[in-house]
Design a protein around this motif. Structure first.
Motif, PDB file in Angstrom:
ATOM      1  N   PHE A  37       0.857  -1.169   0.000  1.00  0.00           N
ATOM      2  CA  PHE A  37       0.000   0.000   0.000  1.00  0.00           C
ATOM      3  C   PHE A  37       0.901   1.231   0.000  1.00  0.00           C
ATOM      4  O   PHE A  37       2.098   1.126   0.281  1.00  0.00           O
ATOM      5  N   ARG A  38       0.330   2.383  -0.304  1.00  0.00           N
ATOM      6  CA  ARG A  38       1.113   3.606  -0.248  1.00  0.00           C
ATOM      7  C   ARG A  38       0.253   4.755   0.264  1.00  0.00           C
ATOM      8  O   ARG A  38      -0.976   4.722   0.154  1.00  0.00           O
ATOM      9  N   PHE A  47      -4.334   1.134  -1.967  1.00  0.00           N
ATOM     10  CA  PHE A  47      -3.856  -0.172  -2.383  1.00  0.00           C
ATOM     11  C   PHE A  47      -2.947  -0.048  -3.595  1.00  0.00           C
ATOM     12  O   PHE A  47      -3.216   0.752  -4.506  1.00  0.00           O
ATOM     13  N   VAL A  48      -1.886  -0.845  -3.617  1.00  0.00           N
ATOM     14  CA  VAL A  48      -0.976  -0.880  -4.762  1.00  0.00           C
ATOM     15  C   VAL A  48      -0.998  -2.254  -5.430  1.00  0.00           C
ATOM     16  O   VAL A  48      -1.276  -2.373  -6.615  1.00  0.00           O
ATOM     17  N   ALA A  49      -0.710  -3.299  -4.646  1.00  0.00           N
ATOM     18  CA  ALA A  49      -0.620  -4.642  -5.222  1.00  0.00           C
ATOM     19  C   ALA A  49      -0.738  -5.662  -4.113  1.00  0.00           C
ATOM     20  O   ALA A  49      -0.422  -5.390  -2.950  1.00  0.00           O
ATOM     21  N   TYR A  60      -3.468  -5.813  -8.972  1.00  0.00           N
ATOM     22  CA  TYR A  60      -2.844  -4.492  -8.966  1.00  0.00           C
ATOM     23  C   TYR A  60      -3.895  -3.387  -9.040  1.00  0.00           C
ATOM     24  O   TYR A  60      -4.969  -3.562  -9.620  1.00  0.00           O
ATOM     25  N   ALA A  61      -3.539  -2.254  -8.475  1.00  0.00           N
ATOM     26  CA  ALA A  61      -4.336  -1.056  -8.684  1.00  0.00           C
ATOM     27  C   ALA A  61      -4.193  -0.636 -10.147  1.00  0.00           C
ATOM     28  O   ALA A  61      -3.131  -0.830 -10.759  1.00  0.00           O
ATOM     29  N   ASP A  62      -5.241  -0.063 -10.699  1.00  0.00           N
ATOM     30  CA  ASP A  62      -5.205   0.359 -12.098  1.00  0.00           C
ATOM     31  C   ASP A  62      -4.067   1.354 -12.358  1.00  0.00           C
ATOM     32  O   ASP A  62      -3.469   1.355 -13.437  1.00  0.00           O
ATOM     33  N   SER A  63      -3.760   2.155 -11.363  1.00  0.00           N
ATOM     34  CA  SER A  63      -2.763   3.207 -11.544  1.00  0.00           C
ATOM     35  C   SER A  63      -1.347   2.662 -11.713  1.00  0.00           C
ATOM     36  O   SER A  63      -0.466   3.373 -12.200  1.00  0.00           O
ATOM     37  N   GLY A 106      -4.920 -12.478  -1.878  1.00  0.00           N
ATOM     38  CA  GLY A 106      -4.714 -11.159  -1.326  1.00  0.00           C
ATOM     39  C   GLY A 106      -5.970 -10.325  -1.432  1.00  0.00           C
ATOM     40  O   GLY A 106      -6.985 -10.754  -1.976  1.00  0.00           O
ATOM     41  N   SER A 107      -5.899  -9.104  -0.907  1.00  0.00           N
ATOM     42  CA  SER A 107      -7.060  -8.221  -0.910  1.00  0.00           C
ATOM     43  C   SER A 107      -6.600  -6.778  -1.071  1.00  0.00           C
ATOM     44  O   SER A 107      -5.532  -6.403  -0.580  1.00  0.00           O
ATOM     45  N   PRO A 108      -7.400  -5.948  -1.729  1.00  0.00           N
ATOM     46  CA  PRO A 108      -7.070  -4.519  -1.810  1.00  0.00           C
ATOM     47  C   PRO A 108      -7.557  -3.728  -0.596  1.00  0.00           C
ATOM     48  O   PRO A 108      -7.380  -2.506  -0.540  1.00  0.00           O
ATOM     49  N   ILE A 109      -8.168  -4.383   0.373  1.00  0.00           N
ATOM     50  CA  ILE A 109      -8.761  -3.718   1.534  1.00  0.00           C
ATOM     51  C   ILE A 109      -7.778  -3.714   2.694  1.00  0.00           C
ATOM     52  O   ILE A 109      -7.411  -4.781   3.203  1.00  0.00           O
TER      53      ILE A 109
END
Length: 126
Positions: A37-38, A47-49, A60-63, A106-109
């Motif tokens: 995360f960042r 969230f990053v990855a 991955y995050a779209d960004s 994994g999870s983006p949360i």
């Protein structure tokens, strides 16, 4: 009790690359999904990855999709974030974390994660 230690941050020019490392001690690291995360100043943590416990499923995050790669070496209790084609918008403190539940994806949360590192600063200059 687990402890995460990140390394590899620094100052880089736009278009450059960095590899972040995160090493876990005090826990059976290879059973747990991990994530990066960042957080930039004045912004929420994002969230990053993330990577599953086996290391064969990533998200991955779209960004950052297509520019960042998450990987892990369970024998070394380490997860990596390879960052390429860096942009000034990537400037942030980067944190690694391990999921609360073993054997899952994994999870983006962020709330799904139990242990967090202290963060490593990445600064991308124009």
């Amino acid at each position: 009790q687990g402890q995460l230690v990140e390394s590899g941050g620094g100052l880089v020019q736009a278009g450059g690359s960095l590899r972040l490392s995160c090493t876990l001690s005090g826990r059976t690291f290879n059973l747990y999904p991990a994530g990066w995360f960042r957080q930039a100043p004045g912004k929420d943590r994002e969230f990053v990855a993330t990577i599953n416990w086996r290391g064969d499923t990533t998200q991955y995050a779209d960004s950052v999709k297509g520019r960042f790669t998450i990987s892990r070496d369970n024998a070394k209790n380490t997860v990596y974030l390879q960052m390429s084609s860096l942009k000034t918008d990537d400037t942030a403190a980067y944190y690694c974390a391990t999921n609360r539940r073993a054997f899952g994806s994994g999870s983006p949360i962020p709330e799904k994660y139990e242990y967090w590192g202290q963060g490593t600063q990445v600064t991308v200059s124009s």
